[in-house]
Design a protein around this motif. Structure first.
Motif, PDB file in Angstrom:
ATOM      1  N   SER A  41       0.858  -1.193   0.000  1.00 27.49           N
ATOM      2  CA  SER A  41       0.000   0.000   0.000  1.00 27.49           C
ATOM      3  C   SER A  41       0.889   1.237   0.000  1.00 27.49           C
ATOM      4  N   ALA A  42       0.257   2.385  -0.134  1.00 27.52           N
ATOM      5  CA  ALA A  42       0.989   3.650  -0.053  1.00 27.52           C
ATOM      6  C   ALA A  42       1.469   3.890   1.378  1.00 27.52           C
ATOM      7  N   THR A  47      -2.311   8.380   0.735  1.00 26.56           N
ATOM      8  CA  THR A  47      -3.499   8.479  -0.124  1.00 26.56           C
ATOM      9  C   THR A  47      -4.427   9.600   0.359  1.00 26.56           C
ATOM     10  N   GLU A  74       1.357   4.271  -4.204  1.00 28.40           N
ATOM     11  CA  GLU A  74       1.827   2.886  -4.183  1.00 28.40           C
ATOM     12  C   GLU A  74       3.118   2.730  -4.998  1.00 28.40           C
ATOM     13  N   PHE A 136      -3.631  -1.666  -5.352  1.00 31.44           N
ATOM     14  CA  PHE A 136      -4.730  -0.684  -5.442  1.00 31.44           C
ATOM     15  C   PHE A 136      -4.924  -0.114  -6.838  1.00 31.44           C
ATOM     16  N   ARG A 150     -10.858   2.555  -2.056  1.00 31.05           N
ATOM     17  CA  ARG A 150     -10.062   2.669  -0.839  1.00 31.05           C
ATOM     18  C   ARG A 150      -9.791   1.296  -0.223  1.00 31.05           C
ATOM     19  N   GLY A 151      -8.582   1.146   0.215  1.00 35.93           N
ATOM     20  CA  GLY A 151      -8.203  -0.097   0.891  1.00 35.93           C
ATOM     21  C   GLY A 151      -7.989  -1.275  -0.049  1.00 35.93           C
ATOM     22  N   ALA A 152      -7.963  -1.004  -1.358  1.00 34.55           N
ATOM     23  CA  ALA A 152      -8.021  -2.120  -2.307  1.00 34.55           C
ATOM     24  C   ALA A 152      -6.684  -2.788  -2.603  1.00 34.55           C
ATOM     25  N   SER A 153      -5.631  -2.440  -1.874  1.00 29.16           N
ATOM     26  CA  SER A 153      -4.407  -3.234  -2.028  1.00 29.16           C
ATOM     27  C   SER A 153      -4.665  -4.674  -1.612  1.00 29.16           C
TER      28      SER A 153
HETATM   29  N1  ASP Z   1      -3.531   3.431  -0.431  1.00 35.06           N
HETATM   30  C1  ASP Z   1      -4.885   3.055  -0.713  1.00 35.06           C
HETATM   31  C2  ASP Z   1      -5.800   3.571   0.385  1.00 35.06           C
HETATM   32  O1  ASP Z   1      -5.333   4.140   1.356  1.00 35.06           O
HETATM   33  C3  ASP Z   1      -5.051   1.587  -0.894  1.00 35.06           C
HETATM   34  C4  ASP Z   1      -4.713   0.750   0.307  1.00 35.06           C
HETATM   35  O2  ASP Z   1      -4.194   1.252   1.303  1.00 35.06           O
HETATM   36  O3  ASP Z   1      -4.990  -0.448   0.262  1.00 35.06           O
HETATM   37  O4  ASP Z   1      -6.987   3.434   0.282  1.00 35.06           O
END
Ligand code: ASP
Ligand code: MG
Length: 404
Positions: A41-42, A47, A74, A136, A150-153
């Motif tokens: 992830s970043a 992000t 990322e 992501f 969001r969160g898609a890593s």
């Molecule tokens: N960096 C992106 C986010 O904060 C993806 C991730 O963290 O999975 O949503």
């Protein structure tokens, strides 16, 4: 040689020292005689900062530009992890989502994966390299960069685990696994050894910090997901499709979601077609509506209440107000400071008493329930946001979740 697929979250790569730590962990897996692919992830809140920056420049940034911007988060972390691996004497290569073969549709900022062509990754692995993939993100047919939400890593990691035939997908994060409740709210929360896909999906949809689509994908391909800590050597939680013996006939966990608003259309005439006329326009603009309650009518007038995310509430009001006027309703009202608390467990299917225990626990904690919804394996109460910590603690106690 087995392929190991790991994913490191934003807090695991938040600074240079953590990146070096992650590189050492990856290196250990490689030295254990495995092919290793790691998705990152970043760094930290990158992000969020990029989104904030974009909004300082433009109130409604073009989604295409937004995606190319967000994808850089990322790219920073995957290149740095590769460099840290070089310092440890390894051959490592970082790849963007597009280079890794992740193809998506063109729904910018919430693209869906449409295909995966892992040839490049496989070639690098064959040559003995460790592959670090930017999470992501993917590319469209036209080579435009997209992000997956969001969160898609997590989703990237699960998709690659499936595509590369890994035995499981390992997700490393700043907690030791999935707990019976958020350990910051409930000190006695217990780490689960395992949990079923269906329960995890409900928990994720109702507030647990995992990306729901990644769980859906893992379930569809029966890909086990291990969630554990980047920093602490401890067994994590295995999310899988087999019988989760530990949580049979029991509540698996309590989740809370603070991003809840409710909208009420007041004094709606009670006649066929009214619900459709309210919800169709919301669906057309892509607002997903959750809990819906329609009261029994008094003198052919009823109130229609539903919830949305707080993020969508303003837009939902703008859609619903004109409709309310059209159908002759008395008006609309919205409330923002709400939350959902949920109990989830396959055990509650066909077993009486769960709802009663939940409602009594909230009552005894002095918490008013505004709305209630259920699925086969979940009961959710909408309550005031301020009451979330007490509610989660009360439910954790009432169902004795601290006990094995
Ligand atoms: N960096 C992106 C986010 O904060 C993806 C991730 O963290 O999975 O949503
Ligand atoms: Mg992040």
């Amino acid at each position: 040689m087995p392929t190991i697929l790991q994913k490191y979250g934003g807090s695991s790569v938040a600074d240079a020292d953590r990146i070096k730590h992650v590189a050492r962990r990856i290196s250990r897996s490689y030295e254990g005689g495995n092919k290793v692919v790691a998705v990152v992830s970043a760094m930290g809140d990158t992000t969020d900062h990029l989104i904030d920056l974009a909004h300082q420049v433009s109130p409604s940034p073009a989604p295409r530009e937004m995606d190319l911007l967000l994808s850089t988060g990322e790219l920073i972390s995957c290149t740095l992890v590769a460099m840290a691996l070089h310092e440890l004497g390894h051959q490592a290569v970082s790849l963007s989502g597009g280079q890794a073969g992740i193809q998506t549709d063109a729904a910018h900022t919430r693209a869906r994966i449409t295909g995966l062509d892992p040839k490049r990754i496989q070639r690098e692995l064959e040559q003995g390299r460790i592959v670090i993939v930017a999470g992501f993100q993917g590319v469209t047919e036209d080579m435009d960069v997209t992000t997956l939400g969001r969160g898609a890593s997590d989703l990237t990691a699960v998709a690659l685990a499936i595509g590369l035939g890994a035995e499981r997908c390992e997700i490393y994060t700043d907690v030791e696994g999935i707990h019976t409740a958020d350990p910051r709210l409930v000190p006695g929360a217990r780490k689960l050894k395992e949990i079923g896909f269906d329960e995890m999906l409900e928990l994720a949809n109702y507030g647990a910090k995992m990306q729901p689509r990644s769980i859906e994908l893992a379930a569809a391909y029966n890909m086990p997901v291990l969630v554990s800590s980047t920093f602490v050597e401890a067994p994590g939680t295995l999310i899988h499709g087999g019988a989760a013996m530990e949580v049979r006939n029991k509540v698996a966990g309590v989740a809370a979601d603070r991003n809840v608003a409710k909208i009420t259309v007041l004094g709606v005439p009670d006649r066929p077609g009214i619900a459709a006329s309210v919800f169709e326009p919301l669906a057309r603009v892509g607002i997903s509506v959750d809990t819906i309650v329609q009261n029994a009518s008094v003198e052919r007038l009823t109130d229609l209440t539903f919830t949305t995310t707080r993020t969508d509430a303003q837009r939902a009001m703008e859609v619903v107000e004109p409709v309310a006027r059209e159908i002759g309703a008395r008006g609309c009202a919205s409330a923002q400071d709400l939350a959902k608390v949920s109990i989830v467990g396959t055990g509650m299917q066909n077993a009486p008493g769960y709802a009663a225990t939940m409602f009594r626990a909230l009552y005894e904690a002095g918490i008013n329930i505004e709305m209630i919804t259920t699925s086969e394996i979940r009961i959710t109460c909408i309550i005031a946001e301020a009451k979330v910590p007490e509610a989660v603690r009360a439910l954790h106690d009432a169902f004795q979740l601290e006990k094995e």
